[in-house]
Design an enzyme around this catalytic site. Sequence first.
Site, short mmCIF file in Angstrom:
data_model
loop_
_atom_site.label_atom_id
_atom_site.label_comp_id
_atom_site.label_asym_id
_atom_site.label_seq_id
_atom_site.Cartn_x
_atom_site.Cartn_y
_atom_site.Cartn_z
N ASP A 25 -4.55 -0.67 -1.67
CA ASP A 25 -5.86 -0.59 -0.98
C ASP A 25 -6.83 0.15 -1.97
O ASP A 25 -6.40 1.04 -2.59
CB ASP A 25 -5.66 0.28 0.14
N HIS A 72 -17.42 2.46 0.35
CA HIS A 72 -16.97 1.16 1.37
C HIS A 72 -17.57 1.29 2.70
O HIS A 72 -17.40 2.67 3.18
CB HIS A 72 -15.47 1.41 1.46
N LYS A 90 -7.13 -4.98 -2.84
CA LYS A 90 -7.79 -5.57 -1.74
C LYS A 90 -8.87 -4.34 -1.24
O LYS A 90 -8.52 -3.29 -1.28
CB LYS A 90 -6.99 -6.22 -0.80
N CYS A 119 -1.85 -2.77 7.68
CA CYS A 119 -1.80 -3.74 6.40
C CYS A 119 -0.65 -4.60 6.43
O CYS A 119 -0.74 -5.57 6.09
CB CYS A 119 -2.07 -2.86 5.25
N HIS A 123 -10.77 1.09 -2.67
CA HIS A 123 -12.20 0.86 -2.00
C HIS A 123 -13.14 1.77 -3.04
O HIS A 123 -12.86 2.61 -3.52
CB HIS A 123 -12.17 1.67 -0.87
N HIS A 164 -10.44 7.24 2.02
CA HIS A 164 -9.12 7.02 1.36
C HIS A 164 -9.06 5.94 0.34
O HIS A 164 -9.80 5.00 0.38
CB HIS A 164 -8.17 6.70 2.51
N ASP A 223 0.70 -1.42 0.00
CA ASP A 223 -0.02 -0.26 0.18
C ASP A 223 0.77 1.07 -0.08
O ASP A 223 0.46 2.29 0.76
CB ASP A 223 -0.95 -0.10 1.25
C1 VGL Z 1 -4.58 0.76 5.70
C2 VGL Z 1 -6.43 1.66 7.23
C3 VGL Z 1 -7.07 1.44 6.22
C4 VGL Z 1 -3.30 0.42 5.63
C5 VGL Z 1 -5.56 0.50 4.73
O1 VGL Z 1 -2.84 0.24 4.35
O2 VGL Z 1 -2.68 0.01 6.55
N1 VGL Z 1 -4.92 1.06 6.95
N2 VGL Z 1 -6.91 0.74 5.17
ZN ZN Z 2 -8.25 1.18 3.48
#
Ligand code: VGL
Ligand code: ZN
Length: 202
Positions: free
Chosen positions: A50, A56, A110, A155, A52, A85, A12
């Site tokens: 990430d 979401h 994901k 993550c 979404h 985000h 990510d």
């Molecule tokens: C993440 C919070 C929400 C991450 C992703 O990549 O750690 N954290 N979505």
């Molecule tokens: Zn996320």
Amino acid sequence: MRPQTEALIVIDVQNDFCPGGALAVAGGDQILAPINALMDQFSTVVLTQDWHPADHSSFADNHPGAAPFSLTDMPYGPQVLWPTHCVHGTKGAAFHAGLKTDPAQLIIRKGFRPQIDSYSAFFENDRKTATGLDGYLRNRGITHLTFVGLATDYCVAYSALDAASLGYQATVILGACRAIDLNGSLAAATANLRAAGVVLND
Ligand code: VGL
Ligand code: ZN
């Protein structure tokens, strides 16, 4: 070059998790140089994103009255409600422009199902829905995984914990990760990683 049985998993490294982004992680852009350098050592590099939809269920904006970073109950358990985000197709969801992406052979997206969040690169937060990454790595005879990226305590940690429970030798290079650190989440994550046998390197 490391043996062919090893892969680098870059979690990510997207604009929204870097300074100026919607869920900025302090120092998130400081890990670009070490990650780019590490890519040269691995014959298999996987990037995650990430990814979404705007509706979401992990977004506080989709829970009227809920504050960002508060907790809610989902059918699969407690879930942090995040600022909106990494909405698919937006600039925030794109990889940071400073991240090398050419060496990557696979990009795993994901968190695209509206009702389930997904921290781990292997399983969504219901801990059952698979992303397919395990099959890809196993099929290629990969047994050792090195994790870097954002965020250490979400993550990256969930991915490395799943890797260990799936039987991989897992290492996290903490110097090439940065944390959100929400209510002690970094200390909890490092304790869980150590307890699971994940090697933590600088
Ligand atoms: C993440 C919070 C929400 C991450 C992703 O990549 O750690 N954290 N979505
Ligand atoms: Zn996320």
